[in-house]
Scaffold this motif. Structure first.
Motif, short mmCIF file in Angstrom:
data_model
loop_
_atom_site.label_atom_id
_atom_site.label_comp_id
_atom_site.label_asym_id
_atom_site.label_seq_id
_atom_site.Cartn_x
_atom_site.Cartn_y
_atom_site.Cartn_z
N MET A 1 -9.76 -13.95 0.57
CA MET A 1 -10.35 -15.15 -0.05
C MET A 1 -11.16 -14.74 -1.27
O MET A 1 -11.92 -13.78 -1.23
N ASN A 2 -11.01 -15.45 -2.42
CA ASN A 2 -11.75 -15.05 -3.59
C ASN A 2 -13.23 -15.42 -3.47
O ASN A 2 -13.62 -16.20 -2.61
N ILE A 3 -14.05 -14.85 -4.35
CA ILE A 3 -15.51 -15.01 -4.26
C ILE A 3 -15.92 -16.45 -4.37
O ILE A 3 -16.78 -16.94 -3.66
N LEU A 4 -15.29 -17.21 -5.31
CA LEU A 4 -15.68 -18.60 -5.51
C LEU A 4 -15.45 -19.42 -4.26
O LEU A 4 -16.33 -20.13 -3.78
N LEU A 5 -14.26 -19.31 -3.66
CA LEU A 5 -13.96 -20.12 -2.48
C LEU A 5 -14.85 -19.72 -1.31
O LEU A 5 -15.26 -20.56 -0.53
N ALA A 6 -15.17 -18.43 -1.21
CA ALA A 6 -16.05 -17.99 -0.14
C ALA A 6 -17.41 -18.64 -0.25
O ALA A 6 -17.97 -19.12 0.72
N ASN A 7 -17.95 -18.70 -1.46
CA ASN A 7 -19.27 -19.31 -1.66
C ASN A 7 -19.21 -20.81 -1.45
O ASN A 7 -20.15 -21.41 -0.94
N LEU A 8 -18.12 -21.45 -1.86
CA LEU A 8 -18.02 -22.89 -1.66
C LEU A 8 -18.00 -23.23 -0.18
O LEU A 8 -18.59 -24.22 0.26
N LYS A 9 -17.34 -22.41 0.63
CA LYS A 9 -17.31 -22.67 2.06
C LYS A 9 -18.67 -22.39 2.68
O LYS A 9 -19.13 -23.10 3.56
N GLU A 10 -19.33 -21.33 2.21
CA GLU A 10 -20.62 -20.94 2.76
C GLU A 10 -21.67 -21.99 2.46
O GLU A 10 -22.52 -22.32 3.29
N ASP A 11 -21.64 -22.57 1.23
CA ASP A 11 -22.60 -23.59 0.83
C ASP A 11 -21.89 -24.93 0.81
O ASP A 11 -21.73 -25.54 -0.24
N ALA A 12 -21.46 -25.42 1.94
CA ALA A 12 -20.61 -26.61 2.01
C ALA A 12 -21.20 -27.77 1.23
O ALA A 12 -22.35 -28.13 1.39
N MET A 13 -20.37 -28.34 0.38
CA MET A 13 -20.81 -29.45 -0.44
C MET A 13 -20.70 -30.76 0.34
O MET A 13 -19.83 -30.91 1.20
N PRO A 14 -21.56 -31.75 0.02
CA PRO A 14 -21.47 -33.04 0.69
C PRO A 14 -20.09 -33.67 0.54
O PRO A 14 -19.57 -34.25 1.48
N THR A 15 -19.52 -33.57 -0.64
CA THR A 15 -18.17 -34.05 -0.90
C THR A 15 -17.39 -32.92 -1.53
O THR A 15 -17.81 -32.39 -2.56
N PRO A 16 -16.27 -32.51 -0.93
CA PRO A 16 -15.52 -31.38 -1.49
C PRO A 16 -15.07 -31.67 -2.91
O PRO A 16 -14.78 -32.80 -3.28
N LEU A 17 -15.00 -30.61 -3.69
CA LEU A 17 -14.49 -30.75 -5.05
C LEU A 17 -13.00 -31.06 -5.00
O LEU A 17 -12.29 -30.55 -4.14
N LEU A 25 -12.00 -23.91 -11.62
CA LEU A 25 -13.25 -23.16 -11.49
C LEU A 25 -13.00 -21.75 -10.98
O LEU A 25 -13.58 -20.78 -11.47
N THR A 26 -12.13 -21.65 -9.98
CA THR A 26 -11.78 -20.34 -9.44
C THR A 26 -11.19 -19.45 -10.52
O THR A 26 -11.60 -18.29 -10.69
N LEU A 27 -10.24 -19.98 -11.27
CA LEU A 27 -9.61 -19.21 -12.34
C LEU A 27 -10.65 -18.79 -13.38
O LEU A 27 -10.64 -17.64 -13.85
N PHE A 28 -11.55 -19.71 -13.74
CA PHE A 28 -12.51 -19.40 -14.80
C PHE A 28 -13.53 -18.37 -14.33
O PHE A 28 -13.84 -17.42 -15.07
N VAL A 29 -14.09 -18.54 -13.14
CA VAL A 29 -15.10 -17.59 -12.66
C VAL A 29 -14.49 -16.21 -12.48
O VAL A 29 -15.11 -15.19 -12.83
N ASN A 30 -13.27 -16.14 -11.95
CA ASN A 30 -12.61 -14.85 -11.83
C ASN A 30 -12.37 -14.22 -13.21
O ASN A 30 -12.55 -13.01 -13.40
N ALA A 31 -11.97 -15.05 -14.18
CA ALA A 31 -11.75 -14.55 -15.54
C ALA A 31 -13.07 -14.09 -16.17
O ALA A 31 -13.10 -13.10 -16.91
#
Length: 254
Positions: A1-17, A25-31
């Motif tokens: 699992m990439n870093i962005l998705l791991a953090n999104l799951k860890e800090d669950a948002m009220p409404t998923p993106l 976002l995943t592509l950009f943060v990894n880039a």
């Protein structure tokens, strides 16, 4: 699992993106990690995307905190940013670690809002230790509201004859008014509230049904980028009144 998705799951948002936004976002943060390497301290999602309040008219706002900014590293990220900007309206703030405290003072209202609602997608949370200076926050919220009044007066003359354009202006007013209301609640010693709830509480305290209707119209314009015929003009006038009363309240604070 990439870093962005791991953090999104860890800090669950009220409404998923939405999937498409999360993908870009995943592509950009990894880039960004590949482009800046060890110079990238963290990537922080803030604003409506961070608290599950993303709407049709919303930008996706991201802060990249850097140890240093080099054009050679930035060149590697240009194409990815252009693609993400076109696809999901991604807006990125490139800020140095050494500039964080100065930026929080210079843009106190904006950073008070970021402190209140953000998600760390990479690295450590830079806002865990950061607090806005009260005098700077009060000074800045007064400036924001004055600027909003000036802008709304100009927009009234320029686009109020066109309801479709006025609906866009009404939607755009949500961010500064909500941020200002949240800051004023904080400055008044009240319990912290998200901007939307803080503005609703302020308008409720005025006990003027027309202003509550205007506030609901603003939410509708933000969510759908459209208002029913005949709604835009009274809503805009109501928002002008709300802005004036927020500014009066700010001027009374010491």
């Amino acid at each position: 699992m990439n870093i962005l998705l791991a953090n999104l799951k860890e800090d669950a948002m009220p409404t998923p993106l939405p999937t498409e936004i999360e993908r870009h976002l995943t592509l950009f943060v990894n880039a960004a990690q590949n482009a800046f390497g060890s110079d990238l301290s963290c990537a922080v999602l803030f604003g409506s995307a961070a608290d599950g309040q993303l709407r049709a008219t919303s930008d996706v706002n991201l802060l990249l905190l850097l140890k240093r900014f080099s054009t050679e590293s930035a060149d590697k990220l240009r194409g990815t940013l252009r693609m993400a900007n076109a696809a999901i309206e991604l807006q990125v703030m490139f800020l140095l670690d050494s500039e964080l405290d100065d930026a929080a003072e210079a843009f106190a209202v904006k950073f008070a809002d970021i402190i209140a609602r953000h998600k760390v997608l990479f690295g450590q949370d830079p806002f865990a230790r950061l607090h806005t200076n009260r005098d700077a926050l009060l000074r800045r919220v007064r400036q924001v509201l004055l600027n909003q009044q000036l802008r709304m007066r100009e927009r009234y003359l320029l686009v109020s004859i066109n309801e479709e354009q006025l609906a866009d202006v009404i939607a755009d007013a949500a961010a500064p008014l909500r941020a200002a209301a949240a800051s004023l609640a904080q400055l008044s010693g009240k319990a912290p509230l998200p901007g939307k709830q803080a503005l609703e509480a302020f308008v409720d305290s005025l006990n003027q049904p027309a202003l509550q209707t205007a506030l609901q119209a603003m939410s509708n314009a933000r969510e759908t980028a459209h208002l029913a015929p005949g709604m835009a003009m009274p809503a805009f006038r109501g928002l002008m009144d709300i802005t004036a009363q927020l500014r009066d309240h700010a001027e009374q604070l010491r």
